[in-house]
Write a protein that holds these residues in place. Structure first.
Motif, PDB file in Angstrom:
ATOM      1  N   GLU A   1      34.672  29.904  38.002  1.00  0.00           N
ATOM      2  CA  GLU A   1      33.707  30.917  37.558  1.00  0.00           C
ATOM      3  C   GLU A   1      34.215  32.321  37.869  1.00  0.00           C
ATOM      4  OE1 GLU A   1      29.922  30.108  39.273  1.00  0.00           O
ATOM      5  OE2 GLU A   1      29.689  28.182  38.239  1.00  0.00           O
ATOM      6  N   LEU A   2      34.754  32.498  39.070  1.00  0.00           N
ATOM      7  CA  LEU A   2      35.295  33.805  39.448  1.00  0.00           C
ATOM      8  C   LEU A   2      36.504  34.162  38.596  1.00  0.00           C
ATOM      9  CD1 LEU A   2      35.081  33.428  43.321  1.00  0.00           C
ATOM     10  CD2 LEU A   2      33.707  34.997  41.943  1.00  0.00           C
TER      11      LEU A   2
ATOM     12  N   ALA B   1      44.374  29.698  45.088  1.00  0.00           N
ATOM     13  CA  ALA B   1      45.593  30.204  44.444  1.00  0.00           C
ATOM     14  C   ALA B   1      46.138  29.202  43.428  1.00  0.00           C
ATOM     15  CB  ALA B   1      46.652  30.511  45.506  1.00  0.00           C
ATOM     16  N   ARG B   2      46.159  27.924  43.794  1.00  0.00           N
ATOM     17  CA  ARG B   2      46.691  26.919  42.866  1.00  0.00           C
ATOM     18  C   ARG B   2      45.789  26.734  41.649  1.00  0.00           C
ATOM     19  NH1 ARG B   2      48.631  24.910  47.680  1.00  0.00           N
ATOM     20  NH2 ARG B   2      46.671  23.869  48.177  1.00  0.00           N
ATOM     21  N   THR B   3      44.476  26.756  41.846  1.00  0.00           N
ATOM     22  CA  THR B   3      43.567  26.625  40.711  1.00  0.00           C
ATOM     23  C   THR B   3      43.797  27.759  39.723  1.00  0.00           C
ATOM     24  OG1 THR B   3      41.861  25.398  41.910  1.00  0.00           O
ATOM     25  CG2 THR B   3      41.133  26.696  40.027  1.00  0.00           C
ATOM     26  N   ILE B   4      43.920  28.993  40.226  1.00  0.00           N
ATOM     27  CA  ILE B   4      44.146  30.138  39.349  1.00  0.00           C
ATOM     28  C   ILE B   4      45.505  30.047  38.669  1.00  0.00           C
ATOM     29  CG2 ILE B   4      44.502  32.635  39.334  1.00  0.00           C
ATOM     30  CD1 ILE B   4      42.319  32.823  41.475  1.00  0.00           C
ATOM     31  N   ALA B   5      46.544  29.718  39.428  1.00  0.00           N
ATOM     32  CA  ALA B   5      47.885  29.607  38.847  1.00  0.00           C
ATOM     33  C   ALA B   5      47.945  28.496  37.800  1.00  0.00           C
ATOM     34  CB  ALA B   5      48.903  29.344  39.947  1.00  0.00           C
ATOM     35  N   ASP B   6      47.283  27.383  38.086  1.00  0.00           N
ATOM     36  CA  ASP B   6      47.314  26.228  37.197  1.00  0.00           C
ATOM     37  C   ASP B   6      46.551  26.490  35.907  1.00  0.00           C
ATOM     38  OD1 ASP B   6      47.883  23.461  36.563  1.00  0.00           O
ATOM     39  OD2 ASP B   6      45.794  23.011  37.048  1.00  0.00           O
TER      40      ASP B   6
ATOM     41  N   LEU C   1      45.888  47.210  44.657  1.00  0.00           N
ATOM     42  CA  LEU C   1      45.517  46.907  43.282  1.00  0.00           C
ATOM     43  C   LEU C   1      45.804  48.098  42.360  1.00  0.00           C
ATOM     44  CD1 LEU C   1      42.134  45.008  43.745  1.00  0.00           C
ATOM     45  CD2 LEU C   1      44.226  44.091  42.727  1.00  0.00           C
ATOM     46  N   ARG C   2      46.278  47.791  41.169  1.00  0.00           N
ATOM     47  CA  ARG C   2      46.486  48.838  40.177  1.00  0.00           C
ATOM     48  C   ARG C   2      45.131  49.364  39.690  1.00  0.00           C
ATOM     49  NH1 ARG C   2      50.553  44.854  38.375  1.00  0.00           N
ATOM     50  NH2 ARG C   2      52.551  45.593  39.153  1.00  0.00           N
ATOM     51  N   PRO C   3      45.061  50.626  39.289  1.00  0.00           N
ATOM     52  CA  PRO C   3      43.804  51.166  38.747  1.00  0.00           C
ATOM     53  C   PRO C   3      43.299  50.323  37.575  1.00  0.00           C
ATOM     54  CG  PRO C   3      45.352  52.940  39.174  1.00  0.00           C
ATOM     55  CD  PRO C   3      46.111  51.663  39.385  1.00  0.00           C
ATOM     56  N   GLY C   4      42.017  49.989  37.606  1.00  0.00           N
ATOM     57  CA  GLY C   4      41.430  49.155  36.571  1.00  0.00           C
ATOM     58  C   GLY C   4      41.488  47.672  36.853  1.00  0.00           C
ATOM     59  N   ALA C   5      42.218  47.258  37.898  1.00  0.00           N
ATOM     60  CA  ALA C   5      42.314  45.842  38.254  1.00  0.00           C
ATOM     61  C   ALA C   5      40.979  45.335  38.784  1.00  0.00           C
ATOM     62  CB  ALA C   5      43.398  45.638  39.310  1.00  0.00           C
ATOM     63  N   LEU C   6      40.737  44.036  38.616  1.00  0.00           N
ATOM     64  CA  LEU C   6      39.493  43.433  39.086  1.00  0.00           C
ATOM     65  C   LEU C   6      39.698  42.741  40.427  1.00  0.00           C
ATOM     66  CD1 LEU C   6      37.855  41.960  35.869  1.00  0.00           C
ATOM     67  CD2 LEU C   6      37.530  44.186  36.945  1.00  0.00           C
ATOM     68  N   PHE C   7      38.672  42.815  41.250  1.00  0.00           N
ATOM     69  CA  PHE C   7      38.659  42.214  42.587  1.00  0.00           C
ATOM     70  C   PHE C   7      37.413  41.345  42.680  1.00  0.00           C
ATOM     71  CE2 PHE C   7      37.906  43.173  47.364  1.00  0.00           C
ATOM     72  CZ  PHE C   7      38.610  42.044  47.752  1.00  0.00           C
ATOM     73  N   ALA C   8      37.616  40.025  42.841  1.00  0.00           N
ATOM     74  CA  ALA C   8      36.511  39.074  42.967  1.00  0.00           C
ATOM     75  C   ALA C   8      36.325  38.706  44.436  1.00  0.00           C
ATOM     76  CB  ALA C   8      36.785  37.823  42.134  1.00  0.00           C
ATOM     77  N   VAL C   9      35.112  38.859  44.918  1.00  0.00           N
ATOM     78  CA  VAL C   9      34.780  38.588  46.318  1.00  0.00           C
ATOM     79  C   VAL C   9      33.690  37.520  46.357  1.00  0.00           C
ATOM     80  CG1 VAL C   9      33.871  39.579  48.462  1.00  0.00           C
ATOM     81  CG2 VAL C   9      35.294  40.981  46.939  1.00  0.00           C
ATOM     82  N   TYR C  10      33.934  36.447  47.099  1.00  0.00           N
ATOM     83  CA  TYR C  10      32.927  35.380  47.236  1.00  0.00           C
ATOM     84  C   TYR C  10      32.874  35.018  48.710  1.00  0.00           C
ATOM     85  CZ  TYR C  10      30.803  30.705  46.578  1.00  0.00           C
ATOM     86  OH  TYR C  10      29.995  29.592  46.644  1.00  0.00           O
ATOM     87  N   ASP C  11      31.748  35.330  49.353  1.00  0.00           N
ATOM     88  CA  ASP C  11      31.698  35.139  50.796  1.00  0.00           C
ATOM     89  C   ASP C  11      30.337  34.663  51.288  1.00  0.00           C
ATOM     90  OD1 ASP C  11      33.966  35.386  52.524  1.00  0.00           O
ATOM     91  OD2 ASP C  11      34.221  37.433  51.799  1.00  0.00           O
ATOM     92  N   ILE C  12      30.339  34.285  52.535  1.00  0.00           N
ATOM     93  CA  ILE C  12      29.117  33.918  53.251  1.00  0.00           C
ATOM     94  C   ILE C  12      28.580  35.171  53.925  1.00  0.00           C
ATOM     95  CG2 ILE C  12      28.210  32.587  55.191  1.00  0.00           C
ATOM     96  CD1 ILE C  12      30.280  30.410  54.444  1.00  0.00           C
ATOM     97  N   LEU C  13      27.300  35.458  53.693  1.00  0.00           N
ATOM     98  CA  LEU C  13      26.695  36.681  54.207  1.00  0.00           C
ATOM     99  C   LEU C  13      25.531  36.368  55.136  1.00  0.00           C
ATOM    100  CD1 LEU C  13      26.581  38.916  50.991  1.00  0.00           C
ATOM    101  CD2 LEU C  13      28.491  38.506  52.563  1.00  0.00           C
ATOM    102  N   GLN C  14      25.096  37.394  55.855  1.00  0.00           N
ATOM    103  CA  GLN C  14      23.941  37.288  56.744  1.00  0.00           C
ATOM    104  C   GLN C  14      22.657  37.378  55.918  1.00  0.00           C
ATOM    105  OE1 GLN C  14      23.545  36.805  60.224  1.00  0.00           O
ATOM    106  NE2 GLN C  14      21.452  36.549  59.483  1.00  0.00           N
TER     107      GLN C  14
END
Length: 273
Positions: A54-55, A78-83, A158-171
């Protein structure tokens, strides 16, 4: 970013050898498996491979993309994305033992040319400015007190315009987290931020926030299914219990309670550099 965190995640001895022995004891040859079949072991985050896909689907990836996975662990993300995207992914993790095992698993699965893993600190990345086309971090910042440095470093590489996906456990709003948990046996190495704090941290690091999604209810259903054994059987009969031993049972029960009471949340953010 040193000290107790690598010790918490180190399994003692050669982790890749232990994984291979466990697989072969069950009649499975590691090199005969696919990246998707490794999910129960190497994507030890809520909702597993489905959450990673999904990310990745939102990250505008092409086969030419150069992607960074911050806190890569055993390398499943990393492997899921590369694959699936056909691109190159560099993983960085504080625990050298996890990096070594991740590289070996990639070799088993024929992805050594599309993935690489190195030991390093998320708050001081060993990469030049504008080095990556996209980045992802999955269930990592719970161990990092200096989150402002982590996200500033992500923005720098990251290059300008690049996307950053963050998925974490929060309080969450339901009270303090219960320990032990998979990321911390006790509170001293647990550093959960609230959703509001995360949005502030990401914006102050220089990111434009494109999306913010609370997936806590979905994570609870996923963990309840896994615990009850009502979901589909895992393709590989070894899981992250290998990393945490018998204490893993209590960790799972603590997470179930924490999700139900919204002591902990799972949340994703999509950002643009």
């Amino acid at each position: 970013m040193t000290g107790d965190i690598p010790e918490h995640y180190s399994g003692g001895g050669n982790l890749a050898d232990r994984i291979a022995r466990d697989l072969r004891a069950r009649g499975l040859e590691p090199s005969d498996l696919t990246p998707a079949e490794f999910e129960p072991l190497d994507e030890f985050h809520f909702r597993g491979r489905a959450a990673t896909l999904e990310l990745a689907a939102q990250m505008r990836l092409t086969p030419q993309s150069n992607v960074l996975d911050i806190g890569s662990g055993l390398g499943g993300v990393a492997r899921t994305i590369a694959d699936t995207a056909g691109c190159h992914v560099t993983g960085i993790d504080l625990t050298a033992e996890l990096c070594a095992a991740a590289a070996e698993i990639s070799r088993w699965l024929g992805l050594a040319d599309k993935t690489e893993f190195q030991q390093g600190d998320a708050t001081s990345l060993p990469f030049s400015d504008d080095a990556f086309d996209a980045a992802i971090t999955v269930h990592v910042a719970m161990n990092i007190p200096a989150k402002h440095r982590m996200y500033s470093e992500a923005r720098r590489v990251l290059r300008p315009g690049a996307l950053f996906a963050v998925y974490d456990i929060l309080q969450g709003e339901g009270g303090e987290m219960i320990f032990p948990a998979p990321w911390a046996a006790e509170p001293s190495i647990s550093h959960l931020a609230t959703p509001q704090e995360m949005e502030t941290l990401l914006r102050e690091a220089g990111f434009k926030l494109l999306d913010s999604i609370d997936s806590t209810a979905e994570s609870l259903r996923w963990l309840e299914e896994r615990t009850a054994g009502t979901g589909p059987p895992p393709p590989v009969p070894i899981t992250t219990r290998l990393l945490f031993g018998e204490g893993y049972k209590q960790m799972v029960q603590n997470q179930l309670r924490a999700l139900r009471e919204r002591r902990m949340l799972t949340w994703s953010f999509l950002c643009e550099a």
